[in-house]
Design a protein around this motif. Sequence first.
Motif, mmCIF file in Angstrom:
data_model
loop_
_atom_site.group_PDB
_atom_site.id
_atom_site.type_symbol
_atom_site.label_atom_id
_atom_site.label_comp_id
_atom_site.label_asym_id
_atom_site.label_seq_id
_atom_site.Cartn_x
_atom_site.Cartn_y
_atom_site.Cartn_z
ATOM 1 N N ALA A 19 -0.737 10.397 -4.414
ATOM 2 C CA ALA A 19 -0.487 8.988 -4.713
ATOM 3 C C ALA A 19 0.450 8.355 -3.693
ATOM 4 O O ALA A 19 0.262 7.193 -3.301
ATOM 5 C CB ALA A 19 0.103 8.851 -6.120
ATOM 6 N N ILE A 23 0.643 5.244 0.480
ATOM 7 C CA ILE A 23 1.660 4.193 0.548
ATOM 8 C C ILE A 23 2.456 4.338 1.842
ATOM 9 O O ILE A 23 2.787 3.347 2.505
ATOM 10 C CB ILE A 23 2.607 4.262 -0.664
ATOM 11 N N ALA A 44 4.301 -0.921 -4.493
ATOM 12 C CA ALA A 44 3.027 -0.218 -4.293
ATOM 13 C C ALA A 44 3.168 1.252 -4.669
ATOM 14 O O ALA A 44 2.259 1.851 -5.258
ATOM 15 C CB ALA A 44 2.569 -0.353 -2.847
ATOM 16 N N ALA A 48 1.062 3.281 -7.541
ATOM 17 C CA ALA A 48 0.289 4.488 -7.229
ATOM 18 C C ALA A 48 0.743 5.683 -8.055
ATOM 19 O O ALA A 48 -0.090 6.426 -8.593
ATOM 20 C CB ALA A 48 0.416 4.801 -5.735
ATOM 21 N N GLN A 52 -1.463 7.561 -10.983
ATOM 22 C CA GLN A 52 -1.798 8.972 -10.876
ATOM 23 C C GLN A 52 -1.398 9.745 -12.132
ATOM 24 O O GLN A 52 -2.165 10.546 -12.657
ATOM 25 C CB GLN A 52 -1.115 9.592 -9.655
ATOM 26 N N ALA A 100 2.161 0.726 -14.369
ATOM 27 C CA ALA A 100 1.504 0.493 -13.080
ATOM 28 C C ALA A 100 1.003 -0.942 -12.972
ATOM 29 O O ALA A 100 1.161 -1.593 -11.917
ATOM 30 C CB ALA A 100 0.333 1.462 -12.911
ATOM 31 N N CYS A 123 -8.905 -0.482 -10.679
ATOM 32 C CA CYS A 123 -8.189 0.787 -10.564
ATOM 33 C C CYS A 123 -7.980 1.433 -11.933
ATOM 34 O O CYS A 123 -8.188 2.641 -12.107
ATOM 35 C CB CYS A 123 -6.836 0.578 -9.882
ATOM 36 N N PHE A 151 -7.870 6.388 -3.871
ATOM 37 C CA PHE A 151 -6.665 7.037 -3.367
ATOM 38 C C PHE A 151 -6.640 7.098 -1.844
ATOM 39 O O PHE A 151 -5.665 7.566 -1.263
ATOM 40 C CB PHE A 151 -6.533 8.443 -3.958
ATOM 41 N N ALA A 155 -5.724 2.255 -1.890
ATOM 42 C CA ALA A 155 -4.267 2.429 -1.911
ATOM 43 C C ALA A 155 -3.650 2.158 -0.540
ATOM 44 O O ALA A 155 -2.634 1.460 -0.426
ATOM 45 C CB ALA A 155 -3.916 3.839 -2.375
ATOM 46 N N THR A 156 -4.266 2.688 0.509
ATOM 47 C CA THR A 156 -3.696 2.536 1.850
ATOM 48 C C THR A 156 -3.842 1.101 2.364
ATOM 49 O O THR A 156 -2.872 0.466 2.791
ATOM 50 C CB THR A 156 -4.365 3.500 2.840
ATOM 51 N N THR A 159 -1.850 -1.436 0.424
ATOM 52 C CA THR A 159 -0.436 -1.418 0.801
ATOM 53 C C THR A 159 -0.202 -2.218 2.070
ATOM 54 O O THR A 159 0.740 -3.021 2.164
ATOM 55 C CB THR A 159 0.041 0.034 0.998
#
Length: 293
Positions: A19, A23, A44, A48, A52, A100, A123, A151, A155-156, A159
């Motif tokens: 998770a 980030i 963020a 995450a 998770q 979250a 999500c 994930f 997520a990336t 962010t």
Amino acid sequence: MANAAQWVEGARLRTLPMAIAPIIVGSAAAFELGAFKWLNALLAAVVALFLQIGVNYANDYSDGIRGTDDVRVGPLRLVGSGAASPQQVKFAAFGTFAVAMLAGLVLVVISQSWWFLLIGVACVLAAWGYTGGKNPYGYLGLGDLFVFVFFGLVATLGTTYTQAGRLSVPALLGAISTGLIAVALLMANNVRDIPTDSEVGKRTLAVRLGDRNARLSYVLLLGIAIVLPLLLVLEKPWVLMVLLLIPATLMPSWIMLSGKSRKALIPVLRQTGLINLGFSVLYAAALVLSKAF
């Protein structure tokens, strides 16, 4: 009633690097774009991490009531072991999802990225739908795809976007790599569970591939993840730093390929989580150094 130690074990902390890694990568990509924001990165991370943990509790609940966890090798299952009631674990899952979502809402307001509200809902639905509901996609062999998307990419890149308001090639390559390592972690987990999953009709990708091919795919996923950033080497020579991760991949890869017993695969989960964290730190450092020098 489960005690505090059992609730912590049920949260499966060894999966949390999966998770936090995206980030770190996404924040480094934002830094390279000249737009790193500490508060946005922190929010963020909260989103995450709690998603998770919520996924882990939701899987515990859904697999537990289906009987999938009645005979299982690996960490404690709260429902399957009888340590906690299904309703208690379900409440814990939705409670962590709520944290979250609250952090996500604050992030959306701060970044003014209002369309991320839809992504946030997606999500949570994906987190619950992995093993929950009438037709859980994790039982159909689609869990690996969803892990890669949420994930890795979401997520990336999410962010990066909520800090910089735009994306970049380094952000995309980092998202793909960290997503592939996350899939490798899931593959290791599912290889361990092939016998029990097969018995209850849980057709994970590992079950569909078969034991040998699933083990090979684990190594392939790690290899691609480490090599992919080298596409940037001419512009950003610092990305060669990710090759320092290779020694860390040798032991878990050997365990997977040597056909060790199901129980012997348990440490691979922690090792793969640390590989993802190590990748994120090295890749992030490469982007920061490229910006600085």
